[in-house]
Design an enzyme around this catalytic site. Structure first.
Site, mmCIF file in Angstrom:
data_model
loop_
_atom_site.group_PDB
_atom_site.id
_atom_site.type_symbol
_atom_site.label_atom_id
_atom_site.label_comp_id
_atom_site.label_asym_id
_atom_site.label_seq_id
_atom_site.Cartn_x
_atom_site.Cartn_y
_atom_site.Cartn_z
ATOM 1 C CB SER A 225 3.305 -2.179 5.644
ATOM 2 O OG SER A 225 3.960 -2.971 4.700
ATOM 3 C CE LYS B 246 5.383 -5.262 6.353
ATOM 4 N NZ LYS B 246 6.251 -4.449 5.468
ATOM 5 C CE1 TYR C 56 4.365 -9.114 5.082
ATOM 6 C CE2 TYR C 56 4.082 -9.640 2.756
ATOM 7 C CZ TYR C 56 4.444 -8.748 3.751
ATOM 8 O OH TYR C 56 4.867 -7.480 3.412
ATOM 9 C CE1 TYR D 255 8.199 -0.477 5.629
ATOM 10 C CE2 TYR D 255 7.091 1.246 4.400
ATOM 11 C CZ TYR D 255 7.045 0.073 5.086
ATOM 12 O OH TYR D 255 5.864 -0.556 5.250
ATOM 13 C CB VAL E 178 1.818 -0.074 -0.557
ATOM 14 C CG1 VAL E 178 3.309 0.087 -0.358
ATOM 15 C CG2 VAL E 178 1.391 -1.517 -0.432
#
Ligand code: GLN
Length: 309
Positions: A68, A71, A193, A245, A263
């Site tokens: 991530s 992103k 993705y 998050y 992760v």
């Protein structure tokens, strides 16, 4: 900077020593089978300061799956390509929910809370699939330019591993499409993705890439602006409020820097106008953030005596 510059290398060595005997807590991600194969005792840290000096320890030169953290790169490209129109399709509020949660989308009519949860990143992926004829090549070209390293690439084995088991992301993108918030074929969006998440980079390369967020959108020693000051301000705000998050508050509380986790066990954080720092330790806490990585960054801002607060 001045002669009383912080002794970053001394501080990093102290952090390495402090944690050398600490038993590892957390669990290496296994829902992407390929990630479960990474040894849990990997530990590295790299800090790149605005004088262009590097400070590091441990496995800081070894590439890992950035997941991530990617992103932030895709958001940057999407902001460059479509500007403020982006915010019609994705919000800028912390979600307070896990990164892969589907539940808010129903109430929010398919507009993800922010670009760093999976739903938001899938919308950003769709924007890039629309904007470029070869979005994977465009993403690599952006990374090669900001790091000056053309060997950075996707790990095809990790991308295939996530694709084979990516049921939640399949559900998410189809759900988003049912609300009209995905323009392209769902397979094409997911392929992009899964590849962005499978980018393989070291702590050193991540710190070099993230220096643009600490340096007004520019790489060091160049006047070329990859992002405007306003874009950098906004991306940093999103990293601060949404980068971890449902642990974004805790990360602000413990560390006090804008950052982004993945992760694969990586975390990158920036101290605007001072440095970009990356840390890698695969075992994750229950919120999906590197347990040791967070602890190491807490020590960094404590030992240096400054965060953004
Ligand atoms: N590829 C991962 C997923 O979609 C990324 C999640 C993460 O790093 N938090 O589940």
């Amino acid at each position: 900077m001045t002669s009383n510059k912080v002794e970053y290398q001394k501080i990093l060595s102290q952090i390495q020593n402090e944690f050398s005997d600490t038993p590892l807590s957390g669990k290496v991600a296994s829902y992407i089978p390929e990630l479960a194969k990474v040894p849990s005792n990997k530990f590295g840290m790299h800090l790149y300061d605005l004088d262009g000096e590097s400070h590091c320890f441990g496995d800081s030169n070894e590439r890992f799956s950035i997941q991530s953290i990617s992103k932030v790169f895709t958001l940057s490209l999407a902001m460059k390509m479509v500007g403020d129109k982006l915010w019609n399709r994705v919000g800028v509020e912390p979600s307070g929910d896990p990164f892969n949660s589907l539940s808010q989308l129903e109430n929010d009519s398919g507009i993800p809370r922010n670009p760093f949860i999976n739903a938001g990143a899938l919308v950003i992926a769709d924007v890039l699939v629309s904007a470029f004829s070869n979005p994977k090549a465009a993403l690599l070209a952006f990374l090669h330019e900001i790091t000056d390293d053309s060997s950075i690439d996707f790990d095809e084995t990790v991308a295939a591993s996530e694709q084979a088991e990516g049921y939640r992301n399949y559900a998410m993108v189809n759900y988003l499409k049912s609300f009209g918030n995905i323009e392209n074929d769902v397979e094409e969006v997911l392929d992009f993705y899964f590849h962005q998440c499978a980018l393989s980079m070291s702590c050193k390369e991540l710190s070099q890439a993230f220096i643009i967020f600490a340096n007004h959108g520019k790489i060091l020693g160049s006047d070329r602006e990859f992002l405007t000051g306003q874009q950098v301000k906004r991306i940093n705000a999103l990293m601060q409020t949404c980068g971890f998050y449902d642990e974004a508050g805790e990360f602000s509380f413990e560390v006090g820097l804008p950052g982004k986790s993945g992760v694969g066990g990586g975390i990158v954080a920036i101290n605007p106008y001072y440095y970009a720092v990356s840390v890698w330790s695969p075992p994750l806490n229950p919120k999906g953030n590197s347990a040791l990585g967070m602890a190491a960054l807490e020590r960094l801002t404590t030992l240096t005596g400054f965060s953004i607060f």
